[in-house]
Design a protein around this motif. Structure first.
Motif, PDB file in Angstrom:
ATOM      1  N   LEU D   5       2.826   4.975  13.665  1.00  0.00           N
ATOM      2  CA  LEU D   5       2.451   4.142  12.532  1.00  0.00           C
ATOM      3  C   LEU D   5       2.472   4.965  11.244  1.00  0.00           C
ATOM      4  CD1 LEU D   5       1.380   2.510  14.993  1.00  0.00           C
ATOM      5  CD2 LEU D   5      -0.522   1.812  13.553  1.00  0.00           C
ATOM      6  N   ILE D   6       3.111   4.412  10.243  1.00  0.00           N
ATOM      7  CA  ILE D   6       3.082   5.025   8.919  1.00  0.00           C
ATOM      8  C   ILE D   6       2.190   4.156   8.028  1.00  0.00           C
ATOM      9  CG2 ILE D   6       4.444   5.665   6.879  1.00  0.00           C
ATOM     10  CD1 ILE D   6       6.760   6.334   8.722  1.00  0.00           C
ATOM     11  N   GLY D   7       1.197   4.777   7.439  1.00  0.00           N
ATOM     12  CA  GLY D   7       0.282   4.037   6.578  1.00  0.00           C
ATOM     13  C   GLY D   7       0.780   4.010   5.140  1.00  0.00           C
ATOM     14  N   VAL D   8       0.658   2.867   4.509  1.00  0.00           N
ATOM     15  CA  VAL D   8       0.991   2.761   3.086  1.00  0.00           C
ATOM     16  C   VAL D   8      -0.252   2.249   2.369  1.00  0.00           C
ATOM     17  CG1 VAL D   8       2.428   1.645   1.338  1.00  0.00           C
ATOM     18  CG2 VAL D   8       3.438   2.354   3.518  1.00  0.00           C
ATOM     19  N   VAL D   9      -0.748   3.035   1.434  1.00  0.00           N
ATOM     20  CA  VAL D   9      -1.962   2.646   0.716  1.00  0.00           C
ATOM     21  C   VAL D   9      -1.686   2.589  -0.781  1.00  0.00           C
ATOM     22  CG1 VAL D   9      -3.491   3.585   2.497  1.00  0.00           C
ATOM     23  CG2 VAL D   9      -2.817   5.044   0.597  1.00  0.00           C
ATOM     24  N   GLY D  10      -2.402   1.732  -1.453  1.00  0.00           N
ATOM     25  CA  GLY D  10      -2.212   1.575  -2.897  1.00  0.00           C
ATOM     26  C   GLY D  10      -3.015   0.388  -3.394  1.00  0.00           C
ATOM     27  N   SER D  11      -2.882   0.147  -4.667  1.00  0.00           N
ATOM     28  CA  SER D  11      -3.699  -0.884  -5.302  1.00  0.00           C
ATOM     29  C   SER D  11      -3.451  -2.275  -4.725  1.00  0.00           C
ATOM     30  CB  SER D  11      -3.406  -0.911  -6.803  1.00  0.00           C
ATOM     31  OG  SER D  11      -4.056  -1.999  -7.403  1.00  0.00           O
ATOM     32  N   GLY D  12      -4.493  -3.083  -4.725  1.00  0.00           N
ATOM     33  CA  GLY D  12      -4.397  -4.471  -4.301  1.00  0.00           C
ATOM     34  C   GLY D  12      -3.982  -5.405  -5.433  1.00  0.00           C
ATOM     35  N   LEU D  13      -3.833  -4.852  -6.618  1.00  0.00           N
ATOM     36  CA  LEU D  13      -3.429  -5.676  -7.761  1.00  0.00           C
ATOM     37  C   LEU D  13      -1.911  -5.647  -7.917  1.00  0.00           C
ATOM     38  CD1 LEU D  13      -6.164  -4.398 -10.248  1.00  0.00           C
ATOM     39  CD2 LEU D  13      -6.222  -6.430  -8.770  1.00  0.00           C
ATOM     40  N   GLU D  14      -1.359  -6.754  -8.392  1.00  0.00           N
ATOM     41  CA  GLU D  14       0.090  -6.813  -8.622  1.00  0.00           C
ATOM     42  C   GLU D  14       0.467  -5.844  -9.749  1.00  0.00           C
ATOM     43  OE1 GLU D  14       1.767  -9.017  -6.602  1.00  0.00           O
ATOM     44  OE2 GLU D  14      -0.200  -9.553  -5.773  1.00  0.00           O
ATOM     45  N   ASP D  15       1.576  -5.148  -9.567  1.00  0.00           N
ATOM     46  CA  ASP D  15       2.116  -4.242 -10.589  1.00  0.00           C
ATOM     47  C   ASP D  15       3.605  -4.118 -10.297  1.00  0.00           C
ATOM     48  OD1 ASP D  15       1.235  -1.182 -12.167  1.00  0.00           O
ATOM     49  OD2 ASP D  15       3.241  -1.661 -11.433  1.00  0.00           O
ATOM     50  N   PRO D  16       4.443  -4.740 -11.136  1.00  0.00           N
ATOM     51  CA  PRO D  16       5.884  -4.830 -10.820  1.00  0.00           C
ATOM     52  C   PRO D  16       6.513  -3.497 -10.445  1.00  0.00           C
ATOM     53  CG  PRO D  16       5.367  -6.132 -12.772  1.00  0.00           C
ATOM     54  CD  PRO D  16       4.108  -5.384 -12.415  1.00  0.00           C
ATOM     55  N   GLU D  17       6.171  -2.456 -11.177  1.00  0.00           N
ATOM     56  CA  GLU D  17       6.826  -1.176 -10.930  1.00  0.00           C
ATOM     57  C   GLU D  17       6.405  -0.577  -9.585  1.00  0.00           C
ATOM     58  OE1 GLU D  17       7.147   3.123 -13.191  1.00  0.00           O
ATOM     59  OE2 GLU D  17       6.400   1.388 -14.323  1.00  0.00           O
ATOM     60  N   LEU D  18       5.085  -0.556  -9.346  1.00  0.00           N
ATOM     61  CA  LEU D  18       4.593   0.000  -8.076  1.00  0.00           C
ATOM     62  C   LEU D  18       4.997  -0.881  -6.896  1.00  0.00           C
ATOM     63  CD1 LEU D  18       0.998   1.154  -9.121  1.00  0.00           C
ATOM     64  CD2 LEU D  18       3.008   2.595  -8.731  1.00  0.00           C
ATOM     65  N   ASP D  19       5.003  -2.187  -7.119  1.00  0.00           N
ATOM     66  CA  ASP D  19       5.370  -3.099  -6.029  1.00  0.00           C
ATOM     67  C   ASP D  19       6.831  -2.911  -5.629  1.00  0.00           C
ATOM     68  OD1 ASP D  19       2.797  -3.961  -6.187  1.00  0.00           O
ATOM     69  OD2 ASP D  19       3.233  -5.976  -6.913  1.00  0.00           O
ATOM     70  N   ALA D  20       7.688  -2.604  -6.603  1.00  0.00           N
ATOM     71  CA  ALA D  20       9.099  -2.349  -6.282  1.00  0.00           C
ATOM     72  C   ALA D  20       9.224  -1.085  -5.425  1.00  0.00           C
ATOM     73  CB  ALA D  20       9.912  -2.206  -7.570  1.00  0.00           C
ATOM     74  N   ILE D  21       8.428  -0.082  -5.767  1.00  0.00           N
ATOM     75  CA  ILE D  21       8.427   1.152  -4.967  1.00  0.00           C
ATOM     76  C   ILE D  21       7.912   0.856  -3.553  1.00  0.00           C
ATOM     77  CG2 ILE D  21       7.295   3.413  -4.720  1.00  0.00           C
ATOM     78  CD1 ILE D  21       7.262   3.537  -7.832  1.00  0.00           C
ATOM     79  N   ILE D 101       0.748   5.033  -2.982  1.00  0.00           N
ATOM     80  CA  ILE D 101       1.543   4.584  -4.135  1.00  0.00           C
ATOM     81  C   ILE D 101       0.579   4.053  -5.195  1.00  0.00           C
ATOM     82  CG2 ILE D 101       3.326   2.979  -4.907  1.00  0.00           C
ATOM     83  CD1 ILE D 101       4.219   2.859  -1.883  1.00  0.00           C
ATOM     84  N   GLY D 102       0.473   4.773  -6.311  1.00  0.00           N
ATOM     85  CA  GLY D 102      -0.465   4.352  -7.359  1.00  0.00           C
ATOM     86  C   GLY D 102      -1.860   4.239  -6.788  1.00  0.00           C
ATOM     87  N   GLY D 103      -2.558   3.187  -7.198  1.00  0.00           N
ATOM     88  CA  GLY D 103      -3.843   2.920  -6.570  1.00  0.00           C
ATOM     89  C   GLY D 103      -5.048   3.288  -7.402  1.00  0.00           C
ATOM     90  N   SER D 104      -6.162   2.684  -7.054  1.00  0.00           N
ATOM     91  CA  SER D 104      -7.413   2.907  -7.761  1.00  0.00           C
ATOM     92  C   SER D 104      -8.434   3.569  -6.816  1.00  0.00           C
ATOM     93  CB  SER D 104      -7.922   1.574  -8.316  1.00  0.00           C
ATOM     94  OG  SER D 104      -9.079   1.791  -9.110  1.00  0.00           O
ATOM     95  N   TYR D 105      -9.689   3.165  -6.884  1.00  0.00           N
ATOM     96  CA  TYR D 105     -10.738   3.870  -6.126  1.00  0.00           C
ATOM     97  C   TYR D 105     -10.605   3.696  -4.606  1.00  0.00           C
ATOM     98  CZ  TYR D 105     -12.794   4.271 -10.747  1.00  0.00           C
ATOM     99  OH  TYR D 105     -13.005   4.546 -12.068  1.00  0.00           O
TER     100      TYR D 105
END
Lengths: 152, 152, 152, 152
Positions: D5-21, D101-105
């Protein structure tokens, strides 16, 4: 559409009779296109996963330890939790319905937590501690009842 | 020297008979200088904490929710876990020995998890599901047995 | 009235400077009649508990393992969780406010989980990762700020 | 053979640039035959799952709540934990390697818990809080690095 998880709980010790039941339950879950979730180790967990894989189904193992290799070879997706026996409640929460087959104290904890949180429990030769446990005559009856509860 | 915690588990619903037993168990735990840990809510949890405070003891409540105010008024130390029913296993793990008084499915889950993890369980009018549960005749017998197990 | 818990988080490694700060924070928490909760092990956890006990306060240690003896000698109430690093979030949830002193990745996880769940964090020489961390000049400032947040 | 399993973590908010990544990272995980695990909700979690499904991969969502329907529509296997933010550590434990990828707290808590428990973290435009985070130039670099760590 979110896939429905059917939980199968039971003893981690080998038992030819219970394992045969668990194998058949796993096979029927696969045939119905449902996903099997269990504790990922031996006994009923291994036999039900083997039955599910035998029919091309998908198996999830919620493991007590930190090592995914701890999973039996029929688990597709090992979820290493490091929670010890507390992972039992993750199985209960992740499943839409539980099928309990035989089992000892670990299984009893899963049945109790399911009843406490109003998760349906179907039992085959398991702890007879509540009329809320829906008794099934065998694998086919158990899976049919589970599908009826899920509503598909 | 680390203080030994004695867990008291039982129904969250009021029941005069069981609550009287729980009150006495709490009082005896305090008199023996031990700390009481329970689930922090009503019924047996509230009565045992009240008994413990009545004799100047210390009470810990492992709460299912996130709000410490959820604790009954006899809890000194509320531990808000946000784990829901999974907090039951924290009680089992934190206690050196469990005294189970009556109880429904939540209590049964605690007994089962205790037996699964080899934590001693003393029972008063509770689930009769295993010879490993040490039956106590009443509060004095239960606390005396608990002290014997703890070795003090 | 429910006792308010103040969480103190920081490195588990000995560090004379940070430990002196932690000792003083613990002492001030005791003097204000509050209860200290931390992770129960060494470094800042040990020093803050020692300071708290030095002034007759009460200390709670939320332990990662299953053995209450794992707690440092200044912990009154060891809560053995068996959750490993996941116990960090129990500390965050149980505390009404967190004081972070120095610290490495474990402390950072506690700060992040606190900020994520809107639990106030006061920092002394700790991770500078958010303007939401209230910087304190020293122990007295930190505990005073904590009391202001709690509202007593 | 146990699936990695590869985990992908990052913000739960929409963000076009990060979402494309995130979409591209998910697609590459699928192309490499690996399983994607994430928190099952929006933003980076949704975009990475969408990318993974776009290439026929398998996606696991470790949900904070109790309702599997809470999962985004690209999650194959929802694991409803009821643990709230504590589910972040289940993601860290279940994954063999994390891509942040990006992300907050929330993401920061996952990175911190991973570093604390020696789980490798690969970062794209994320918290720059440790040299132990392996910086990746983009999705292809991140997934290639993850595969190198896993050893396949």
């Amino acid at each position: 559409m979110v896939k429905t998880l059917i939980g199968v709980v039971g003893s981690g010790l080998e038992d030819p009779e219970l394992d045969a039941i668990a194998f058949e339950v796993g096979a029927l879950i696969a045939r119905e296109g449902k996903v099997l979730v269990n504790g990922g180790l031996g006994g009923v967990m291994k036999a039900s996963a083997r039955g599910c894989k035998d029919k091309g189904g998908t198996t999830i193992g919620i493991l007590p330890g930190l090592d995914p290799e701890e999973a039996n070879p029929y688990i597709d997706i090992p979820i290493a939790t490091g929670l010890g026996e507390m992972r039992n409640l993750i199985i209960v929460r992740a499943a839409s319905v539980l099928i309990a087959i035989g089992g000892s104290y670990g299984t009893l904890s899963e049945i109790a937590l399911a009843l406490k949180t109003s998760k349906p429990v179907i039992g085959i030769n398991t702890w007879d501690i509540s009329p809320q446990i829906i008794k099934a005559a065998g694998p086919a009856d158990a899976v049919k009842t589970a599908l009826g509860i899920i509503g598909t």
